[in-house]
Design a protein around this motif. Structure first.
Motif, PDB file in Angstrom:
ATOM      1  N   VAL A 168      -2.385   7.204   1.272  1.00 31.68           N
ATOM      2  CA  VAL A 168      -2.666   8.156   0.882  1.00 31.68           C
ATOM      3  C   VAL A 168      -3.903   7.686  -0.044  1.00 31.68           C
ATOM      4  O   VAL A 168      -4.759   6.601   0.094  1.00 31.68           O
ATOM      5  N   VAL A 169      -4.865   8.719  -0.360  1.00 31.03           N
ATOM      6  CA  VAL A 169      -6.390   8.739  -0.577  1.00 31.03           C
ATOM      7  C   VAL A 169      -6.216   9.160  -1.889  1.00 31.03           C
ATOM      8  O   VAL A 169      -5.621  10.353  -2.329  1.00 31.03           O
ATOM      9  N   PRO A 170      -6.954   8.217  -3.141  1.00 22.30           N
ATOM     10  CA  PRO A 170      -7.017   7.263  -3.099  1.00 22.30           C
ATOM     11  C   PRO A 170      -5.842   5.940  -2.924  1.00 22.30           C
ATOM     12  O   PRO A 170      -5.124   6.238  -3.408  1.00 22.30           O
ATOM     13  N   ASP A 171      -6.822   5.313  -2.219  1.00 24.38           N
ATOM     14  CA  ASP A 171      -5.586   3.533  -2.543  1.00 24.38           C
ATOM     15  C   ASP A 171      -4.953   3.145  -2.729  1.00 24.38           C
ATOM     16  O   ASP A 171      -5.747   3.078  -4.200  1.00 24.38           O
ATOM     17  N   ILE A 172      -4.146   2.857  -3.298  1.00 19.93           N
ATOM     18  CA  ILE A 172      -3.467   2.109  -4.007  1.00 19.93           C
ATOM     19  C   ILE A 172      -2.334   1.095  -4.169  1.00 19.93           C
ATOM     20  O   ILE A 172      -1.720   1.478  -2.858  1.00 19.93           O
ATOM     21  N   THR A 173      -2.303  -0.525  -4.319  1.00 19.37           N
ATOM     22  CA  THR A 173      -1.302  -1.088  -3.964  1.00 19.37           C
ATOM     23  C   THR A 173      -0.429  -1.281  -5.033  1.00 19.37           C
ATOM     24  O   THR A 173      -1.286  -1.608  -6.050  1.00 19.37           O
ATOM     25  N   GLU A 217      -0.562  13.571 -14.528  1.00 17.97           N
ATOM     26  CA  GLU A 217      -1.740  13.583 -14.598  1.00 17.97           C
ATOM     27  C   GLU A 217      -2.142  12.721 -12.927  1.00 17.97           C
ATOM     28  O   GLU A 217      -2.965  13.146 -12.962  1.00 17.97           O
ATOM     29  N   GLY A 218      -0.638  12.170 -12.532  1.00 24.61           N
ATOM     30  CA  GLY A 218      -1.172  11.092 -11.359  1.00 24.61           C
ATOM     31  C   GLY A 218      -1.911  10.167 -11.427  1.00 24.61           C
ATOM     32  O   GLY A 218      -1.401   8.816 -10.670  1.00 24.61           O
ATOM     33  N   GLU A 219      -1.525   8.975 -12.628  1.00 27.40           N
ATOM     34  CA  GLU A 219      -1.568   7.855 -12.791  1.00 27.40           C
ATOM     35  C   GLU A 219      -0.710   7.333 -12.700  1.00 27.40           C
ATOM     36  O   GLU A 219       0.520   7.471 -13.189  1.00 27.40           O
ATOM     37  N   VAL A 220      -0.589   5.852 -11.668  1.00 25.58           N
ATOM     38  CA  VAL A 220       0.418   5.483 -11.393  1.00 25.58           C
ATOM     39  C   VAL A 220       0.078   3.428 -11.828  1.00 25.58           C
ATOM     40  O   VAL A 220      -0.391   3.434 -11.926  1.00 25.58           O
ATOM     41  N   TYR A 221       1.215   3.714 -12.838  1.00 21.45           N
ATOM     42  CA  TYR A 221       1.607   2.532 -13.559  1.00 21.45           C
ATOM     43  C   TYR A 221       2.865   1.602 -13.344  1.00 21.45           C
ATOM     44  O   TYR A 221       3.610   1.744 -12.403  1.00 21.45           O
ATOM     45  N   GLN A 246       1.241  -1.526  -0.262  1.00 23.91           N
ATOM     46  CA  GLN A 246      -0.282  -0.072   0.454  1.00 23.91           C
ATOM     47  C   GLN A 246       0.981   1.132   0.234  1.00 23.91           C
ATOM     48  O   GLN A 246       1.927   1.379   0.635  1.00 23.91           O
ATOM     49  N   VAL A 247       0.271   2.199  -1.069  1.00 23.24           N
ATOM     50  CA  VAL A 247       1.612   3.789  -0.657  1.00 23.24           C
ATOM     51  C   VAL A 247       0.871   4.017   0.021  1.00 23.24           C
ATOM     52  O   VAL A 247      -0.231   4.638   0.629  1.00 23.24           O
ATOM     53  N   VAL A 248       2.359   5.056   1.158  1.00 25.25           N
ATOM     54  CA  VAL A 248       1.247   5.465   2.640  1.00 25.25           C
ATOM     55  C   VAL A 248       2.502   6.433   1.880  1.00 25.25           C
ATOM     56  O   VAL A 248       3.850   7.038   1.294  1.00 25.25           O
ATOM     57  N   THR A 249       2.387   7.742   3.369  1.00 31.10           N
ATOM     58  CA  THR A 249       3.469   8.767   3.087  1.00 31.10           C
ATOM     59  C   THR A 249       4.397   8.021   4.522  1.00 31.10           C
ATOM     60  O   THR A 249       4.530   7.003   4.926  1.00 31.10           O
ATOM     61  N   ALA A 305       0.716  -1.519 -16.341  1.00 31.49           N
ATOM     62  CA  ALA A 305      -0.920  -1.905 -15.679  1.00 31.49           C
ATOM     63  C   ALA A 305      -0.884  -0.661 -15.305  1.00 31.49           C
ATOM     64  O   ALA A 305      -0.225  -0.394 -14.207  1.00 31.49           O
ATOM     65  N   LEU A 306      -2.011   0.048 -14.842  1.00 28.60           N
ATOM     66  CA  LEU A 306      -2.734   0.942 -13.990  1.00 28.60           C
ATOM     67  C   LEU A 306      -2.995   0.321 -13.358  1.00 28.60           C
ATOM     68  O   LEU A 306      -3.894   0.123 -12.845  1.00 28.60           O
ATOM     69  N   LEU A 307      -2.408   1.052 -12.184  1.00 30.66           N
ATOM     70  CA  LEU A 307      -2.997   0.936 -10.436  1.00 30.66           C
ATOM     71  C   LEU A 307      -3.714   1.748 -10.396  1.00 30.66           C
ATOM     72  O   LEU A 307      -4.733   1.501  -9.151  1.00 30.66           O
TER      73      LEU A 307
END
Length: 261
Positions: free
Chosen positions: A136-141, A154-158, A127-130, A168-170
């Motif tokens: 972090v919101v929204p949750d990303i794993t 734009e903040g898209e996490v691949y 999980q992505v955290v500080t 793959a878009l996470l």
């Protein structure tokens, strides 16, 4: 003598100013820190002779009157909303906000908090955290077999995996903005809380609706200018000394009055 209380108010004001400057200098290396500035206003005035009143002896109108000030008071410690310089780190999960906006995180009690510190980390579950472990919101794993991570402006996490050409878009990181960011409540650890003065958060995609963009592999440095802070410190110190001299002079004048026979 009123001069004693007036000078004491001046010393208290300059002491607060020094405390704000010292906090700025202490955080000159803090990621995403915005410098603070102490603001003051004069106190009430004793109206010995109000401007515009009629002089009883001649009937003339007083052009200025006699208004004796009673000192100074602190009104605010305002956050200076200046963009800090971006420092390259090369970290996959280091993101700097270039422009307006805050990353939203979830506190342990479920409260939403906001930060410009983009030094993100991963938990054991991906999980992505500080840095303090707040999600972090929204949750990303991020899956455990991820080879590398890419975050666009734009903040898209691949996520890139071995054997796969296409990533793959996470998920997508969002930014929150406020009508009055100076009204946010600082709670430490580079975190802020929404207040009635800041207005409600407006969450959107980076790069849209006036929000800033994200820069992967960078972190935002503190916006503190050490040269300016040291200059202000010298000025505040001199102001404190001058007010203390007023107290000394007032004490000597009172002593002279007591000795009059």
């Amino acid at each position: 003598m009123r001069a004693l209380k007036i000078a004491a108010a001046g010393m208290t004001a300059q002491q607060m100013r020094v405390e704000v400057i010292s906090n700025n200098l202490a955080n000159m290396s803090t990621t995403g820190y915005n410098a603070r500035r102490a603001e003051f206003a004069d106190l009430h005035y004793q109206q010995v002779a109000r401007p515009g009143t009629i002089n009883s002896s001649s009937g003339a109108v007083l052009p200025t009157g006699i208004q004796l000030g009673l000192g100074v008071r602190a009104t605010a410690v305002s956050m200076m909303l200046q963009q800090g310089s971006l420092a390259a780190t090369g970290g996959d999960l280091d993101v700097a906000i270039e422009g307006r906006g805050y990353l939203e995180v979830t506190m342990p009690d479920g409260t939403a908090a906001y930060t410009r510190d983009g030094a993100l980390k991963l938990t054991g579950d991906g999980q992505v955290v500080t840095a303090d472990g707040y999600p972090v919101v929204p949750d990303i794993t991020v899956p455990g077999d991820t080879r590398s991570i890419s975050i666009n402006s734009e903040g898209e996490v691949y996520a890139y995996f071995l054997g796969n050409v296409q990533p793959a878009l996470l998920g997508q990181l969002t930014l929150a903005n406020f009508t009055n960011p100076k009204g946010l409540e600082a709670i430490g650890s580079n975190l802020f809380l929404e207040t009635g003065a800041s207005g409600p958060s407006a969450v959107g995609v980076p790069g849209e609706d006036g929000l800033g963009v994200l820069r992967q592999g960078y972190l935002e440095d503190s916006s503190v200018d050490p040269v300016k802070e040291v200059t202000d410190l010298i000025e505040a110190q001199r102001g404190y000394e001058l007010n203390s001299k007023v107290i000394t002079a007032s004490d000597q004048m009172l002593g002279s009055m007591v000795q009059i026979r």
